[in-house]
Design a protein around this motif. Structure first.
Motif, PDB file in Angstrom:
ATOM      1  N   GLU A 153     -83.317  37.024 -17.039  1.00  0.00           N
ATOM      2  CA  GLU A 153     -83.211  35.802 -17.825  1.00  0.00           C
ATOM      3  C   GLU A 153     -83.918  35.998 -19.164  1.00  0.00           C
ATOM      4  O   GLU A 153     -84.990  36.577 -19.231  1.00  0.00           O
ATOM      5  N   GLY A 154     -83.296  35.549 -20.219  1.00  0.00           N
ATOM      6  CA  GLY A 154     -83.872  35.683 -21.550  1.00  0.00           C
ATOM      7  C   GLY A 154     -83.504  36.970 -22.264  1.00  0.00           C
ATOM      8  O   GLY A 154     -83.948  37.197 -23.387  1.00  0.00           O
ATOM      9  N   THR A 155     -82.704  37.836 -21.616  1.00  0.00           N
ATOM     10  CA  THR A 155     -82.266  39.066 -22.273  1.00  0.00           C
ATOM     11  C   THR A 155     -81.418  38.689 -23.488  1.00  0.00           C
ATOM     12  O   THR A 155     -80.513  37.867 -23.380  1.00  0.00           O
ATOM     13  N   PRO A 156     -81.695  39.284 -24.650  1.00  0.00           N
ATOM     14  CA  PRO A 156     -80.913  38.938 -25.845  1.00  0.00           C
ATOM     15  C   PRO A 156     -79.434  39.296 -25.685  1.00  0.00           C
ATOM     16  O   PRO A 156     -79.095  40.252 -24.997  1.00  0.00           O
ATOM     17  N   VAL A 157     -78.582  38.531 -26.341  1.00  0.00           N
ATOM     18  CA  VAL A 157     -77.138  38.777 -26.335  1.00  0.00           C
ATOM     19  C   VAL A 157     -76.795  39.638 -27.549  1.00  0.00           C
ATOM     20  O   VAL A 157     -77.201  39.326 -28.666  1.00  0.00           O
ATOM     21  N   LEU A 158     -76.079  40.734 -27.319  1.00  0.00           N
ATOM     22  CA  LEU A 158     -75.527  41.533 -28.405  1.00  0.00           C
ATOM     23  C   LEU A 158     -74.101  41.032 -28.593  1.00  0.00           C
ATOM     24  O   LEU A 158     -73.218  41.300 -27.778  1.00  0.00           O
ATOM     25  N   GLU A 159     -73.901  40.246 -29.633  1.00  0.00           N
ATOM     26  CA  GLU A 159     -72.609  39.592 -29.856  1.00  0.00           C
ATOM     27  C   GLU A 159     -71.505  40.628 -30.084  1.00  0.00           C
ATOM     28  O   GLU A 159     -71.773  41.743 -30.520  1.00  0.00           O
ATOM     29  N   TYR A 160     -70.264  40.218 -29.795  1.00  0.00           N
ATOM     30  CA  TYR A 160     -69.133  41.084 -30.065  1.00  0.00           C
ATOM     31  C   TYR A 160     -69.124  41.431 -31.557  1.00  0.00           C
ATOM     32  O   TYR A 160     -69.333  40.566 -32.403  1.00  0.00           O
ATOM     33  N   GLY A 161     -68.904  42.706 -31.867  1.00  0.00           N
ATOM     34  CA  GLY A 161     -68.897  43.147 -33.252  1.00  0.00           C
ATOM     35  C   GLY A 161     -70.265  43.586 -33.756  1.00  0.00           C
ATOM     36  O   GLY A 161     -70.409  43.923 -34.920  1.00  0.00           O
ATOM     37  N   GLU A 162     -71.281  43.590 -32.885  1.00  0.00           N
ATOM     38  CA  GLU A 162     -72.615  44.036 -33.274  1.00  0.00           C
ATOM     39  C   GLU A 162     -72.950  45.343 -32.567  1.00  0.00           C
ATOM     40  O   GLU A 162     -72.425  45.642 -31.496  1.00  0.00           O
ATOM     41  N   GLN A 163     -73.832  46.125 -33.190  1.00  0.00           N
ATOM     42  CA  GLN A 163     -74.311  47.349 -32.566  1.00  0.00           C
ATOM     43  C   GLN A 163     -75.798  47.484 -32.830  1.00  0.00           C
ATOM     44  O   GLN A 163     -76.337  46.918 -33.773  1.00  0.00           O
ATOM     45  N   THR A 164     -76.463  48.245 -31.947  1.00  0.00           N
ATOM     46  CA  THR A 164     -77.890  48.476 -32.071  1.00  0.00           C
ATOM     47  C   THR A 164     -78.170  49.962 -31.924  1.00  0.00           C
ATOM     48  O   THR A 164     -77.481  50.649 -31.163  1.00  0.00           O
TER      49      THR A 164
END
Length: 191
Positions: free
Chosen positions: A145-156
């Protein structure tokens, strides 16, 4: 003999009837304002408010991709993330990336040699350029719970590892060797 009709004098409304008409006019105006606001909100794509309005579910992953989209936006160093669908979550460090897919429709692969569990839910790539399924015992856990969301179209990018999120799942690779994987509900690729 001619008969002429005389104009009748207009009768004045009594105070009760006048108040009734004023209230009616105000109610009609209020209704028109509410109706106009509601229709304007729908035209602008606004979601209806209230308990009946459910958030729109993100499109599920379909097929894996061999490379991130050209317009994939770098968001900095995010070491753990979940895709908007909630079906895939990943963890990264400078030398490896591991992703877990909770539900998939592809055929479960044979477990790696020496694995007493199963394979198919957990994929990994490391700095040595090795990509594959990891041995998994038991059912895969959902993202914390609380894990950040990597939105579609994003990269890390973390160290030598990059992961990209898209509507076609997630792609993770070791930047120097080019080795990696892509996984979606419908399939997976190793490269």
């Amino acid at each position: 003999m001619s008969t002429t009709t005389a104009a009748r004098p207009a009768r004045r409304l009594g105070p009760g009837l006048t108040a009734f008409l004023v209230v009616d006019v105000l109610l009609v105006l209020a209704f028109l304002v509410v109706l106009g606001t509601t229709l304007a909100g729908r035209d602008a794509g606004a979601a209806p408010e209230g308990p009946a309005a459910a958030p729109a579910a993100p499109e599920p992953e379909t097929t894996p991709e061999e490379s991130p989209g050209e317009d994939s936006q770098e968001v900095g160093e995010v070491r753990a993330f979940v895709l908007p669908s909630g079906n895939i979550h990943c963890a990264m460090d400078e030398g490896s990336a591991t992703c877990t897919i909770l539900a998939f429709s592809y055929e479960r692969p044979a477990p790696p040699e020496g694995c007493a569990g199963q394979a198919g839910n957990v994929l990994t790539v490391d700095a040595a350029g090795t990509a594959g399924f990891a041995c998994q015992e038991g059912e895969p856990a959902a993202a914390a719970e609380g894990t950040p969301v990597l939105e579609y179209g994003e990269q890390t990018t973390v160290g030598a590892m990059t992961c990209a999120s898209s509507t076609n799942g997630v792609l993770c690779r070791h930047n120097e060797s080019g080795a990696g994987f892509s996984v979606a509900r419908a399939g997976y690729l190793f490269f």
